[in-house]
Design a protein around this motif. Structure first.
Motif, PDB file in Angstrom:
ATOM      1  N   VAL A 122      -2.533   1.083  -6.486  1.00 54.84           N
ATOM      2  CA  VAL A 122      -1.995   1.742  -6.652  1.00 54.84           C
ATOM      3  C   VAL A 122      -2.143   4.118  -6.546  1.00 54.84           C
ATOM      4  O   VAL A 122      -1.497   4.095  -5.370  1.00 54.84           O
ATOM      5  CB  VAL A 122      -1.077   1.549  -7.915  1.00 54.84           C
ATOM      6  N   GLU A 123      -3.100   3.623  -6.973  1.00 54.94           N
ATOM      7  CA  GLU A 123      -3.376   4.992  -6.392  1.00 54.94           C
ATOM      8  C   GLU A 123      -4.599   5.539  -5.240  1.00 54.94           C
ATOM      9  O   GLU A 123      -3.683   6.622  -5.315  1.00 54.94           O
ATOM     10  CB  GLU A 123      -4.501   4.699  -7.514  1.00 54.94           C
ATOM     11  N   LEU A 124      -4.639   4.452  -4.735  1.00 56.68           N
ATOM     12  CA  LEU A 124      -4.746   4.706  -3.365  1.00 56.68           C
ATOM     13  C   LEU A 124      -3.888   5.058  -2.578  1.00 56.68           C
ATOM     14  O   LEU A 124      -3.558   6.008  -2.017  1.00 56.68           O
ATOM     15  CB  LEU A 124      -5.714   3.312  -2.998  1.00 56.68           C
ATOM     16  N   LYS A 125      -2.289   4.302  -2.299  1.00 56.26           N
ATOM     17  CA  LYS A 125      -1.566   4.290  -1.829  1.00 56.26           C
ATOM     18  C   LYS A 125      -0.994   5.979  -1.942  1.00 56.26           C
ATOM     19  O   LYS A 125       0.105   6.614  -1.589  1.00 56.26           O
ATOM     20  CB  LYS A 125      -0.607   3.410  -1.872  1.00 56.26           C
ATOM     21  N   GLN A 126      -1.104   6.744  -3.488  1.00 54.56           N
ATOM     22  CA  GLN A 126       0.231   7.536  -4.019  1.00 54.56           C
ATOM     23  C   GLN A 126      -0.999   8.342  -3.243  1.00 54.56           C
ATOM     24  O   GLN A 126      -0.155   9.302  -3.200  1.00 54.56           O
ATOM     25  CB  GLN A 126      -0.161   7.732  -5.266  1.00 54.56           C
ATOM     26  N   ALA A 127      -2.102   8.262  -2.921  1.00 56.76           N
ATOM     27  CA  ALA A 127      -2.948   9.602  -2.956  1.00 56.76           C
ATOM     28  C   ALA A 127      -2.408   9.664  -1.474  1.00 56.76           C
ATOM     29  O   ALA A 127      -2.716  11.060  -0.679  1.00 56.76           O
ATOM     30  CB  ALA A 127      -4.228   9.696  -3.500  1.00 56.76           C
ATOM     31  N   LEU A 128      -2.913   8.351  -0.324  1.00 49.45           N
ATOM     32  CA  LEU A 128      -2.839   8.600   0.970  1.00 49.45           C
ATOM     33  C   LEU A 128      -1.466   9.235   0.810  1.00 49.45           C
ATOM     34  O   LEU A 128      -1.360  10.340   1.946  1.00 49.45           O
ATOM     35  CB  LEU A 128      -2.496   7.684   1.474  1.00 49.45           C
ATOM     36  N   GLU A 129      -0.431   8.892   0.477  1.00 53.17           N
ATOM     37  CA  GLU A 129       0.960   9.870   0.956  1.00 53.17           C
ATOM     38  C   GLU A 129       1.330  11.422   0.502  1.00 53.17           C
ATOM     39  O   GLU A 129       1.845  11.728   0.875  1.00 53.17           O
ATOM     40  CB  GLU A 129       2.070   8.963  -0.296  1.00 53.17           C
ATOM     41  N   ARG A 130       0.200  11.327  -1.068  1.00 54.10           N
ATOM     42  CA  ARG A 130       0.157  13.132  -1.297  1.00 54.10           C
ATOM     43  C   ARG A 130      -0.314  13.934  -0.042  1.00 54.10           C
ATOM     44  O   ARG A 130      -0.071  14.552  -0.360  1.00 54.10           O
ATOM     45  CB  ARG A 130      -0.245  12.946  -2.705  1.00 54.10           C
ATOM     46  N   MET A 131      -1.540  13.145   0.274  1.00 56.42           N
ATOM     47  CA  MET A 131      -1.742  13.427   2.186  1.00 56.42           C
ATOM     48  C   MET A 131      -1.391  14.015   2.787  1.00 56.42           C
ATOM     49  O   MET A 131      -1.125  14.841   3.620  1.00 56.42           O
ATOM     50  CB  MET A 131      -2.506  12.555   2.323  1.00 56.42           C
ATOM     51  N   GLY A 132      -0.056  13.116   2.857  1.00 59.78           N
ATOM     52  CA  GLY A 132       0.962  12.703   3.728  1.00 59.78           C
ATOM     53  C   GLY A 132       1.018  12.295   5.094  1.00 59.78           C
ATOM     54  O   GLY A 132       1.907  12.412   6.360  1.00 59.78           O
ATOM     55  N   ALA A 133       0.858  10.763   4.423  1.00 62.53           N
ATOM     56  CA  ALA A 133       0.630  10.021   5.221  1.00 62.53           C
ATOM     57  C   ALA A 133       1.773   9.119   4.664  1.00 62.53           C
ATOM     58  O   ALA A 133       2.020   8.709   3.638  1.00 62.53           O
ATOM     59  CB  ALA A 133      -0.628   8.923   5.273  1.00 62.53           C
ATOM     60  N   ALA A 134       2.191   8.144   6.170  1.00 65.85           N
ATOM     61  CA  ALA A 134       3.027   7.358   5.191  1.00 65.85           C
ATOM     62  C   ALA A 134       2.586   5.756   5.553  1.00 65.85           C
ATOM     63  O   ALA A 134       1.854   5.066   6.243  1.00 65.85           O
ATOM     64  CB  ALA A 134       4.321   6.920   6.597  1.00 65.85           C
ATOM     65  N   VAL A 135       2.486   5.332   4.155  1.00 69.47           N
ATOM     66  CA  VAL A 135       2.304   4.023   4.027  1.00 69.47           C
ATOM     67  C   VAL A 135       3.208   2.917   3.537  1.00 69.47           C
ATOM     68  O   VAL A 135       3.992   2.950   2.382  1.00 69.47           O
ATOM     69  CB  VAL A 135       1.331   4.090   2.613  1.00 69.47           C
ATOM     70  N   GLU A 136       2.965   1.775   4.148  1.00 71.93           N
ATOM     71  CA  GLU A 136       3.549   0.890   4.698  1.00 71.93           C
ATOM     72  C   GLU A 136       1.644  -1.010   4.225  1.00 71.93           C
ATOM     73  O   GLU A 136       1.191  -0.423   4.547  1.00 71.93           O
ATOM     74  CB  GLU A 136       4.142   0.338   5.356  1.00 71.93           C
ATOM     75  N   ILE A 137       2.924  -1.375   2.859  1.00 68.01           N
ATOM     76  CA  ILE A 137       1.909  -2.245   3.117  1.00 68.01           C
ATOM     77  C   ILE A 137       3.157  -3.734   3.642  1.00 68.01           C
ATOM     78  O   ILE A 137       3.662  -4.071   3.564  1.00 68.01           O
ATOM     79  CB  ILE A 137       2.074  -2.260   1.464  1.00 68.01           C
ATOM     80  N   VAL A 138       1.388  -4.021   4.393  1.00 66.64           N
ATOM     81  CA  VAL A 138       2.053  -5.476   5.338  1.00 66.64           C
ATOM     82  C   VAL A 138       1.343  -6.328   4.913  1.00 66.64           C
ATOM     83  O   VAL A 138       2.192  -7.953   5.760  1.00 66.64           O
ATOM     84  CB  VAL A 138       1.572  -5.029   7.077  1.00 66.64           C
ATOM     85  N   ALA A 139       0.063  -6.820   4.072  1.00 67.66           N
ATOM     86  CA  ALA A 139      -0.138  -8.445   3.701  1.00 67.66           C
ATOM     87  C   ALA A 139      -1.165  -7.951   2.342  1.00 67.66           C
ATOM     88  O   ALA A 139      -1.563  -7.199   1.711  1.00 67.66           O
ATOM     89  CB  ALA A 139      -1.004  -8.933   4.705  1.00 67.66           C
ATOM     90  N   VAL A 140      -0.812  -8.918   0.896  1.00 71.58           N
ATOM     91  CA  VAL A 140      -1.114  -8.979  -0.264  1.00 71.58           C
ATOM     92  C   VAL A 140      -1.705 -10.577  -0.278  1.00 71.58           C
ATOM     93  O   VAL A 140      -1.180 -11.654  -0.075  1.00 71.58           O
ATOM     94  CB  VAL A 140      -0.131  -8.562  -0.833  1.00 71.58           C
ATOM     95  N   ARG A 141      -2.447 -10.364  -0.512  1.00 70.29           N
ATOM     96  CA  ARG A 141      -3.435 -11.738  -1.163  1.00 70.29           C
ATOM     97  C   ARG A 141      -3.861 -11.669  -2.827  1.00 70.29           C
ATOM     98  O   ARG A 141      -4.957 -10.436  -2.872  1.00 70.29           O
ATOM     99  CB  ARG A 141      -4.450 -12.292  -0.733  1.00 70.29           C
ATOM    100  N   THR A 142      -3.475 -12.581  -3.470  1.00 69.74           N
ATOM    101  CA  THR A 142      -4.108 -11.533  -4.725  1.00 69.74           C
ATOM    102  C   THR A 142      -5.153 -12.599  -4.711  1.00 69.74           C
ATOM    103  O   THR A 142      -4.998 -13.873  -4.637  1.00 69.74           O
ATOM    104  CB  THR A 142      -3.216 -12.375  -6.389  1.00 69.74           C
ATOM    105  N   THR A 143      -5.750 -12.544  -5.942  1.00 69.51           N
ATOM    106  CA  THR A 143      -7.286 -13.547  -6.157  1.00 69.51           C
ATOM    107  C   THR A 143      -7.016 -14.156  -7.849  1.00 69.51           C
ATOM    108  O   THR A 143      -6.492 -12.970  -8.689  1.00 69.51           O
ATOM    109  CB  THR A 143      -8.638 -13.106  -6.053  1.00 69.51           C
ATOM    110  N   GLY A 144      -7.404 -14.530  -8.770  1.00 67.56           N
ATOM    111  CA  GLY A 144      -7.237 -15.259  -9.592  1.00 67.56           C
ATOM    112  C   GLY A 144      -5.763 -16.177 -10.121  1.00 67.56           C
ATOM    113  O   GLY A 144      -5.046 -15.979 -11.600  1.00 67.56           O
ATOM    114  N   ASP A 145      -4.509 -15.970  -8.920  1.00 67.34           N
ATOM    115  CA  ASP A 145      -2.992 -16.514  -9.794  1.00 67.34           C
ATOM    116  C   ASP A 145      -3.117 -16.930  -8.339  1.00 67.34           C
ATOM    117  O   ASP A 145      -2.395 -16.818  -7.167  1.00 67.34           O
ATOM    118  CB  ASP A 145      -2.904 -14.735  -9.424  1.00 67.34           C
ATOM    119  N   SER A 146      -2.851 -18.203  -8.730  1.00 66.98           N
ATOM    120  CA  SER A 146      -2.573 -19.144  -8.101  1.00 66.98           C
ATOM    121  C   SER A 146      -0.948 -19.299  -6.984  1.00 66.98           C
ATOM    122  O   SER A 146      -0.388 -19.667  -6.149  1.00 66.98           O
ATOM    123  CB  SER A 146      -2.777 -20.491  -8.270  1.00 66.98           C
TER     124      SER A 146
END
Length: 211
Positions: A122-146
């Motif tokens: 989340v911190e990375l996404k927000q920092a990229l957006e503050r830089m002026g980039a448009a950020v889209e999450i296109v894939a997520v895989r969690t670990t330790g959570d079946s």
């Protein structure tokens, strides 16, 4: 921990964003990168850009301190560039995250993957957006959570969309094509993808508010 793939639309002011937009059919693959307090360096492979145009563009850009062609042939160029100020490297360093190489750039859009805690993602996404980039999450895989973030049906359709190139830039697959492959209506596919993307966004928004 979560493995997340972002699609980042770079601001016009960044050199790699500018030249990748000038040559829309070109592909840039950042093979490795090193960022420090004073200098950042990247090794990049590209196809679809004449080597002389590449060199001239880099030499004209004030943000590039050093540009060197490492290899050229068979329509492919590998180069190394260095800069004393590099916004994206600064963001990764400051957020304590590291992209998974290679990082692919096409037409001003970057596909970048990281494996980190939800808070750092989340911190990375927000920092990229503050830089002026448009950020889209296109894939997520969690670990330790079946159970993961998505229902089985949502995961199935999202995985197919990624596999068929729906999230590529430009898209290689349409909603219509996905509906044909799944033998369902276009509205069904669109609705499932929308709900899946909404769950991903809300999950990371919740993680952000808790941190």
């Amino acid at each position: 921990m979560a493995s997340v793939r972002f699609r980042v639309t770079l601001p016009e002011r960044l050199w790699i964003g500018k030249i990748s937009r000038e040559y829309e059919a070109a592909e840039f693959r950042v093979l490795s990168g090193i960022g420090g307090d004073e200098r950042a360096s990247a090794l990049v492979e590209t196809t679809g850009v004449p080597v002389d145009d590449l060199r001239e563009s880099a030499e004209r850009d004030s943000s590039i301190d050093s540009f060197r062609v490492v290899m050229h042939g068979d329509g492919k160029t590998v180069f190394r560039n260095e800069a004393t100020s590099h916004e994206t490297y600064d963001i990764f360093r400051e957020t304590g995250t590291m992209p998974e190489y290679p990082v692919t750039i096409r037409n001003g859009s970057v596909d970048v993957s990281v494996t980190e805690t939800r808070e750092r993602v989340v911190e990375l996404k927000q920092a990229l957006e503050r830089m002026g980039a448009a950020v889209e999450i296109v894939a997520v895989r969690t670990t330790g959570d079946s159970s993961g973030l998505l229902t089985e049906r949502q995961a199935e359709i999202v995985d197919l969309a990624v596999e068929e190139g729906y999230y590529e830039v430009p898209r290689r697959c349409s909603i219509t094509r996905l509906a044909e492959l799944l033998d369902v209506s276009k509205s069904t596919v669109s609705g499932v993808l929308h709900r899946a993307e909404s769950r991903l966004v809300h999950e990371y928004s919740a993680a952000s508010s808790e941190s």
